[in-house]
Design an enzyme around this catalytic site. Structure first.
Site, PDB file in Angstrom:
ATOM      1  N   ARG A   1     -38.774 -15.602 -25.557  1.00 54.02           N
ATOM      2  CA  ARG A   1     -38.538 -16.705 -24.610  1.00 54.02           C
ATOM      3  C   ARG A   1     -37.434 -16.287 -23.638  1.00 54.02           C
ATOM      4  O   ARG A   1     -36.908 -15.191 -23.707  1.00 54.02           O
ATOM      5  CB  ARG A   1     -38.112 -17.977 -25.361  1.00 54.02           C
ATOM      6  CG  ARG A   1     -36.767 -17.850 -26.041  1.00 54.02           C
ATOM      7  CD  ARG A   1     -36.172 -19.193 -26.456  1.00 54.02           C
ATOM      8  NE  ARG A   1     -34.791 -19.011 -26.862  1.00 54.02           N
ATOM      9  CZ  ARG A   1     -34.359 -19.024 -28.125  1.00 54.02           C
ATOM     10  NH1 ARG A   1     -35.207 -19.227 -29.115  1.00 54.02           N
ATOM     11  NH2 ARG A   1     -33.079 -18.845 -28.390  1.00 54.02           N
TER      12      ARG A   1
ATOM     13  N   ASP B   1     -38.740  -9.540 -31.332  1.00 54.43           N
ATOM     14  CA  ASP B   1     -37.928 -10.761 -31.459  1.00 54.43           C
ATOM     15  C   ASP B   1     -37.928 -11.167 -32.927  1.00 54.43           C
ATOM     16  O   ASP B   1     -38.855 -10.836 -33.654  1.00 54.43           O
ATOM     17  CB  ASP B   1     -38.480 -11.901 -30.583  1.00 54.43           C
ATOM     18  CG  ASP B   1     -37.390 -12.914 -30.217  1.00 54.43           C
ATOM     19  OD1 ASP B   1     -36.862 -13.586 -31.126  1.00 54.43           O
ATOM     20  OD2 ASP B   1     -37.061 -13.019 -29.025  1.00 54.43           O
TER      21      ASP B   1
ATOM     22  N   ASP C   1     -35.538  -7.856 -36.608  1.00 53.22           N
ATOM     23  CA  ASP C   1     -34.138  -8.094 -36.274  1.00 53.22           C
ATOM     24  C   ASP C   1     -33.563  -6.784 -35.720  1.00 53.22           C
ATOM     25  O   ASP C   1     -33.602  -5.762 -36.418  1.00 53.22           O
ATOM     26  CB  ASP C   1     -33.418  -8.505 -37.571  1.00 53.22           C
ATOM     27  CG  ASP C   1     -31.950  -8.801 -37.371  1.00 53.22           C
ATOM     28  OD1 ASP C   1     -31.395  -8.441 -36.315  1.00 53.22           O
ATOM     29  OD2 ASP C   1     -31.346  -9.384 -38.287  1.00 53.22           O
TER      30      ASP C   1
ATOM     31  N   TYR D   1     -17.897 -13.494 -28.238  1.00 51.19           N
ATOM     32  CA  TYR D   1     -19.054 -13.116 -27.410  1.00 51.19           C
ATOM     33  C   TYR D   1     -18.600 -12.268 -26.215  1.00 51.19           C
ATOM     34  O   TYR D   1     -19.190 -11.225 -25.910  1.00 51.19           O
ATOM     35  CB  TYR D   1     -19.752 -14.398 -26.957  1.00 51.19           C
ATOM     36  CG  TYR D   1     -20.926 -14.201 -26.023  1.00 51.19           C
ATOM     37  CD1 TYR D   1     -22.137 -13.695 -26.487  1.00 51.19           C
ATOM     38  CD2 TYR D   1     -20.835 -14.562 -24.679  1.00 51.19           C
ATOM     39  CE1 TYR D   1     -23.219 -13.543 -25.629  1.00 51.19           C
ATOM     40  CE2 TYR D   1     -21.906 -14.420 -23.814  1.00 51.19           C
ATOM     41  CZ  TYR D   1     -23.106 -13.908 -24.299  1.00 51.19           C
ATOM     42  OH  TYR D   1     -24.175 -13.759 -23.437  1.00 51.19           O
TER      43      TYR D   1
ATOM     44  N   THR E   1     -32.038 -21.305 -18.393  1.00 51.31           N
ATOM     45  CA  THR E   1     -33.233 -21.132 -19.226  1.00 51.31           C
ATOM     46  C   THR E   1     -33.485 -22.447 -19.955  1.00 51.31           C
ATOM     47  O   THR E   1     -32.651 -23.357 -19.918  1.00 51.31           O
ATOM     48  CB  THR E   1     -33.000 -20.033 -20.281  1.00 51.31           C
ATOM     49  OG1 THR E   1     -31.934 -20.468 -21.132  1.00 51.31           O
ATOM     50  CG2 THR E   1     -32.638 -18.698 -19.651  1.00 51.31           C
TER      51      THR E   1
HETATM   52  P1  NDP Z   1     -32.264 -16.887 -25.649  1.00 49.26           P
HETATM   53  O1  NDP Z   1     -31.408 -17.255 -26.830  1.00 49.26           O
HETATM   54  O2  NDP Z   1     -32.967 -17.972 -24.954  1.00 49.26           O
HETATM   55  O3  NDP Z   1     -33.358 -15.799 -26.111  1.00 49.26           O
HETATM   56  C1  NDP Z   1     -32.965 -14.688 -26.861  1.00 49.26           C
HETATM   57  C2  NDP Z   1     -34.064 -14.344 -27.849  1.00 49.26           C
HETATM   58  O4  NDP Z   1     -33.613 -13.175 -28.593  1.00 49.26           O
HETATM   59  C3  NDP Z   1     -34.297 -15.449 -28.880  1.00 49.26           C
HETATM   60  O5  NDP Z   1     -35.668 -15.543 -29.210  1.00 49.26           O
HETATM   61  C4  NDP Z   1     -33.479 -14.947 -30.075  1.00 49.26           C
HETATM   62  O6  NDP Z   1     -33.917 -15.443 -31.334  1.00 49.26           O
HETATM   63  C5  NDP Z   1     -33.715 -13.457 -29.986  1.00 49.26           C
HETATM   64  N1  NDP Z   1     -32.741 -12.678 -30.741  1.00 49.26           N
HETATM   65  C6  NDP Z   1     -31.402 -12.877 -30.803  1.00 49.26           C
HETATM   66  N2  NDP Z   1     -30.841 -11.992 -31.626  1.00 49.26           N
HETATM   67  C7  NDP Z   1     -31.850 -11.211 -32.099  1.00 49.26           C
HETATM   68  C8  NDP Z   1     -31.913 -10.120 -33.013  1.00 49.26           C
HETATM   69  N3  NDP Z   1     -30.812  -9.681 -33.670  1.00 49.26           N
HETATM   70  N4  NDP Z   1     -33.103  -9.529 -33.272  1.00 49.26           N
HETATM   71  C9  NDP Z   1     -34.229  -9.981 -32.652  1.00 49.26           C
HETATM   72  N5  NDP Z   1     -34.240 -11.034 -31.805  1.00 49.26           N
HETATM   73  C10 NDP Z   1     -33.056 -11.630 -31.521  1.00 49.26           C
HETATM   74  O7  NDP Z   1     -31.306 -16.029 -24.684  1.00 49.26           O
HETATM   75  P2  NDP Z   1     -31.270 -15.872 -23.073  1.00 49.26           P
HETATM   76  O8  NDP Z   1     -32.631 -15.625 -22.574  1.00 49.26           O
HETATM   77  O9  NDP Z   1     -30.429 -16.937 -22.496  1.00 49.26           O
HETATM   78  O10 NDP Z   1     -30.383 -14.539 -22.962  1.00 49.26           O
HETATM   79  C11 NDP Z   1     -30.935 -13.245 -23.097  1.00 49.26           C
HETATM   80  C12 NDP Z   1     -29.806 -12.221 -23.068  1.00 49.26           C
HETATM   81  O11 NDP Z   1     -29.031 -12.409 -21.891  1.00 49.26           O
HETATM   82  C13 NDP Z   1     -28.824 -12.314 -24.234  1.00 49.26           C
HETATM   83  O12 NDP Z   1     -28.366 -11.026 -24.578  1.00 49.26           O
HETATM   84  C14 NDP Z   1     -27.682 -13.135 -23.656  1.00 49.26           C
HETATM   85  O13 NDP Z   1     -26.466 -12.904 -24.338  1.00 49.26           O
HETATM   86  C15 NDP Z   1     -27.668 -12.608 -22.238  1.00 49.26           C
HETATM   87  N6  NDP Z   1     -27.047 -13.506 -21.279  1.00 49.26           N
HETATM   88  C16 NDP Z   1     -27.613 -14.726 -21.012  1.00 49.26           C
HETATM   89  C17 NDP Z   1     -27.029 -15.567 -20.085  1.00 49.26           C
HETATM   90  C18 NDP Z   1     -27.612 -16.881 -19.710  1.00 49.26           C
HETATM   91  O14 NDP Z   1     -27.015 -17.559 -18.853  1.00 49.26           O
HETATM   92  N7  NDP Z   1     -28.736 -17.321 -20.256  1.00 49.26           N
HETATM   93  C19 NDP Z   1     -25.772 -15.181 -19.400  1.00 49.26           C
HETATM   94  C20 NDP Z   1     -25.286 -13.876 -19.760  1.00 49.26           C
HETATM   95  C21 NDP Z   1     -25.915 -13.083 -20.670  1.00 49.26           C
HETATM   96  P3  NDP Z   1     -33.220 -16.803 -31.959  1.00 49.26           P
HETATM   97  O15 NDP Z   1     -33.808 -17.938 -31.256  1.00 49.26           O
HETATM   98  O16 NDP Z   1     -33.596 -16.794 -33.400  1.00 49.26           O
HETATM   99  O17 NDP Z   1     -31.754 -16.663 -31.738  1.00 49.26           O
END
Ligand code: NDP
Length: 270
Positions: A19, A40, A78, A176, A211
Site C-alpha cells: 500500500r 511486504d 519481513d 525514527y 497516504t
Molecule cells: P505505510 O505504512 O503506509 O506502508 C508501508 C508498508 O510497508 C506497510 O504495508 C508495512 O506493513 C510494510 N512494512 C513495514 N515494515 C516492514 C518490514 N519490516 N517488512 C516488510 N514490510 C514492512 O508507509 P508509507 O507508504 O507512508 O511510507 C513508505 C516509506 O516512506 C517508509 O519507509 C516511511 O518511513 C517513508 N516515509 C513516509 C513518509 C510519509 O509522509 N508517508 C514521509 C517520510 C518517509 P505494516 O502495515 O504491517 O506496518
C-alpha cells in the site's frame, strides 16, 4: 519519438509495497516497462485503511502489476529477516535472470510523539523502529548487491525521511529520525562500496506525503500549521515520490550516486 517504456527489460524489487508510497513505486516502475517483485509483511495490508482500500484496482499490488501487462512476484516477508530476503532475491534472479532496480521502501515509525521524545523513548520502540528502517534496509541492500555486483550494474534507492534531517517542533519521533538519518548515511557508504561495480545507490527523503494511512494523522496534527512550513503549500502525493524513483531507476540518473534527494515541497531546506 520518446520511449514511454524506459525500463523495458529491467527487473525491479520494491519492499513495503502492499500500500501507500511503496505501491505507487511498484506501479510506476511497471508502467515504465519493468517486471516488478514486491515484498511486504502482508500484501493485503491496504485493507487496514479505507482510503488505501478504495484506491486498489486488484486484490493485491501483484495483480495490479499484472494488469498493467508486466510480470509480477509477491513475497509476504519481513525485511528484518535476512534469510527470507536472500531467498526472495534468489527466486527473482532464478525466475527472471537478473535484478536491476531495488527500492528499499519498507519502514515507518511506531509510538506517539509524546512517548518518543529523545530523553524517554523506550528500548522496545527503538529496537522495532531501527530494525524496520535501518536493519531492513541493510538486509535488502546486501541481498540485492549479490546479483548486481555480478552483473556490474544496478540501481538501489533507499528511503529516508525529512525526519532524518529536520527535528520535529514537538521533539517527538526521535528514534525514527535517528534511524532515517542512519539510512541516509548507510546509503552513502554503500554508494562508495558499489560504485566500482557500476551500481548507483541513492536515498529519497520524503516530506509530508498524504497516504491513506497518514492523511488522517496529518489532519489531526493540524494541516494549516504543517503546511505553513512547506513552500509549495501542499502535502506530497505518492506519485510525487514515484517520479523521483523513476528518475533514479532509469539511465537518466547514471551519474548520480550517494545523493540524498528530498521530495518534500521544500520543507527540509527552506
Ligand atoms: P505505510 O505504512 O503506509 O506502508 C508501508 C508498508 O510497508 C506497510 O504495508 C508495512 O506493513 C510494510 N512494512 C513495514 N515494515 C516492514 C518490514 N519490516 N517488512 C516488510 N514490510 C514492512 O508507509 P508509507 O507508504 O507512508 O511510507 C513508505 C516509506 O516512506 C517508509 O519507509 C516511511 O518511513 C517513508 N516515509 C513516509 C513518509 C510519509 O509522509 N508517508 C514521509 C517520510 C518517509 P505494516 O502495515 O504491517 O506496518
Amino acid at each position: 519519438m520518446t520511449d514511454n517504456l524506459p525500463l523495458r527489460g529491467k527487473v525491479a524489487l520494491v519492499t513495503g509495497a502492499a500500500r501507500g508510497i511503496g505501491r505507487a513505486y511498484a506501479l510506476r516502475l511497471a508502467k515504465r516497462g519493468a517486471d516488478v517483485a514486491v515484498v511486504d509483511f502482508d500484501l493485503h495490508s491496504y485493507k487496514d485503511y479505507q482510503l488505501e482500500a478504495a484506491s486498489m484496482r486488484g486484490d493485491t499490488v501483484v495483480d495490479e502489476i499484472r494488469e498493467i501487462g508486466m510480470r509480477a512476484l509477491g513475497f509476504q516477508a519481513d525485511v528484518t529477516d535476512a534469510t527470507t530476503l536472500n531467498e526472495a532475491v534468489q527466486q527473482i534472479v532464478g525466475e527472471w535472470g537478473r535484478l536491476d532496480i531495488a527500492i528499499c521502501n519498507a519502514g515507518g515509525g511506531v509510538g506517539s510523539p509524546e512517548e518518543t521524545r529523545a530523553s524517554i523513548v523506550e528500548k522496545d520502540l527503538v529496537d522495532v523502529v531501527v530494525a524496520r528502517n535501518l536493519t531492513g534496509t541493510i538486509h535488502t541492500c546486501q541481498a540485492v548487491a549479490v546479483p548486481m555486483k555480478e552483473q556490474r550494474s544496478g540501481k538501489i534507492v533507499t528511503v529516508g525521511s525529512q525526519a532524518g534531517h529536520r527535528i520535529a517542533d514537538n521533539g517527538g519521533y526521535a528514534h525514527y529520525g535517528a534511524a532515517k538519518a542512519a539510512v541516509a548515511k548507510y546509503t552513502q557508504y554503500l554508494a562508495r562500496d558499489l560504485g566500482p561495480f557500476g551500481v548507483t545507490v541513492n536515498c529519497v527523503a520524503p516530506g509530508y506525503i498524504s497516504t491513506g494511512r497518514l492523511a488522517p494523522i496529518l489532519s489531526a496534527l493540524g494541516d494549516a500549521q504543517l503546511l505553513d512550513d512547506v513552500p509549495l503549500g501542499r502535502y506530497g502525493t505518492p506519485e510525487d515520490c514515484a517520479g523521483v524513483i523513476e528518475f533514479l531507476s532509469s539511465d537518466l540518473s547514471d551519474y548520480v550516486t550517494g545523493a540524498i534527494i528530498p521530495v518534500d515541497g521544500g520543507l527540509t531546506y527552506s
